[in-house]
Design an enzyme around this catalytic site. Structure first.
Site, PDB file in Angstrom:
ATOM      1  N   ASN A 101     -10.281  -0.287   0.436  1.00  0.00           N
ATOM      2  CA  ASN A 101      -8.821  -0.175   0.372  1.00  0.00           C
ATOM      3  C   ASN A 101      -8.333  -0.807  -0.936  1.00  0.00           C
ATOM      4  OD1 ASN A 101      -6.069  -0.512   0.624  1.00  0.00           O
ATOM      5  ND2 ASN A 101      -6.127  -1.306   2.728  1.00  0.00           N
ATOM      6  N   CYS A 147       0.814  -1.227   0.000  1.00  0.00           N
ATOM      7  CA  CYS A 147       0.000   0.000   0.000  1.00  0.00           C
ATOM      8  C   CYS A 147       0.843   1.271   0.000  1.00  0.00           C
ATOM      9  CB  CYS A 147      -0.949  -0.001   1.188  1.00  0.00           C
ATOM     10  SG  CYS A 147      -1.969  -1.472   1.246  1.00  0.00           S
ATOM     11  N   HIS A 187      -3.283   7.173   2.507  1.00  0.00           N
ATOM     12  CA  HIS A 187      -3.729   5.830   2.104  1.00  0.00           C
ATOM     13  C   HIS A 187      -5.085   5.543   2.754  1.00  0.00           C
ATOM     14  CE1 HIS A 187      -4.004   1.656   1.359  1.00  0.00           C
ATOM     15  NE2 HIS A 187      -3.619   1.260   2.553  1.00  0.00           N
TER      16      HIS A 187
END
Ligand code: UT7
Length: 333
Positions: free
Chosen positions: A290, A124, A260
């Protein structure tokens, strides 16, 4: 002496500026109610614990097809032709193939015949790692025009019977065209802690297959959610402070913290720890979940297309994830 680098514009005054963004998410929407039909969960649990209402899942598109579409849109937004690109970096932890790498697939799909293309694997945090890497190349004068992409298709690595992970992730891609200019990426930092790698992992092959007739297998995503949560709420504010301090920038000069998108509670906690209003932390996790390496560039592209970014605005981009890894960049729009 033979020098491999093409020193076109090297020097301290050169950095990279984002001159165009693009993103792509699959059409298929999967709601929390849809997941409640699969595992023992509820819309209420998912919304209150994560902020996610729905996510997009790729039915036909692989990682590279999503990435190529985001790349085309970024090139159009930047007014740059594919053959002007000299470097393509694709941040992904879910490439379609071990090789060729995803960036090479994008290169072929968009016709960027003059670019060198390779992937960056930092889960990520991948987009921030790609941004830092491009900045170094541009500062050194090696390249002038680059494309970076964050693209992930975690739905193919998800155990759809594990309620602890399957409600969190979605698929998508975001891209940015970066050109060597005197303003743009002001400073960036990256970090890794491999010793904590097992709290968020996905095995690419379960065991060797030397003469045992077994086929290589992909594993599912494993996550110790609470450990990752604790790591994120500590490390993200820390690396944001670091990037601001090292560049001598007052935090109040920052217009947006583009973080993020893993959990709205993580974003809230980061804002609180930084003493910043939540309005400066835009979020789109409700719609996409996500999307791993794609969350930051998708969000950046949305802000750009909504006309919320003006020339000279200061933004902080920050990510964290598997590795463990983390990264932050201070940029001037
Ligand atoms: O990109 C980076 C990757 N990941 C992250 O950043 C994730 C970071 N972690 C988190 O966001 C949170 O830890 C989660 C959203 C994953 C979990 O939230 P939590 O508040 O830490 O919940 P928990 O793990 O403490 O679980 C609380 C309860 C447990 O039940 P018991 O033991 O209290 O009876 C879980 O079994 O919630 C249960 N649970 C669920 N219940 C309904 C776990 N997942 C679910 C679910 N639906 N989907």
């Amino acid at each position: 002496m033979k020098v491999n680098f093409n020193l076109k514009q090297a020097g301290d005054s050169v950095t990279g500026r984002i001159i165009g963004t693009g993103s792509y998410v699959p059409e298929q929407i999967v709601t929390n109610e849809n997941l409640a039909a699969l595992v023992d969960t509820s819309d209420e649990w998912i919304v209150t614990r994560t902020g996610i209402h729905e996510r997009r899942i790729a039915l036909e598109e692989g990682t590279s097809r999503m990435a190529a579409e985001a790349a085309r849109r970024a090139l159009k937004n930047a007014g740059v032709e594919a053959d002007e690109l000299e470097l393509i970096l694709m941040a992904t932890s879910s490439p379609d193939y071990c090789f060729p790498n995803g960036a090479c697939e994008v290169q072929a799909a968009i016709g960027a015949k003059n670019a060198v293309a390779y992937d960056i694997s930092a889960a990520c945090s991948g987009f921030e790692f790609a941004l830092s890497t491009v900045q170094a190349f541009l500062k050194a004068g090696v390249y002038r025009t680059a494309l970076i992409i964050g693209a992930d298709c975690l739905s193919k690595l998800t155990d759809w019977s594990d309620r602890g992970t399957c409600v969190l992730f979605g698929d998508g891609a975001g891209a940015a065209v970066i050109r060597a200019e005197e303003t743009g990426i002001i400073h960036s930092v990256m970090g890794s802690d491999g010793a904590k790698g097992q709290v968020l992992s996905c095995m690419s092959r379960s065991e060797g297959n030397f003469l045992n007739g077994k086929k290589p297998e992909l594993g599912y995503i494993f996550m110790d959610g609470q450990e990752v949560f604790k790591f994120a709420v500590k490390k993200v504010p820390e690396c944001i402070r670091q990037v601001l301090e090292e560049s001598g920038t007052d935090i109040n000069e920052v217009k947006y913290f583009v973080l993020h998108q893993a959990n709205y509670r993580i974003c809230e906690s980061v804002a609180k720890r930084l003493g910043q209003p939540i309005e400066k932390v835009p979020m789109n996790i409700a719609s996409y979940g996500n999307t791993s390496g794609a969350t930051v560039p998708i969000l950046l592209d949305e802000l750009n297309r909504q006309g919320k970014l003006n020339r000279g605005d200061k933004l902080v981009l920050a990510g964290f994830g598997g590795g463990l890894t983390w990264g932050a960049a201070l940029i001037e729009w």
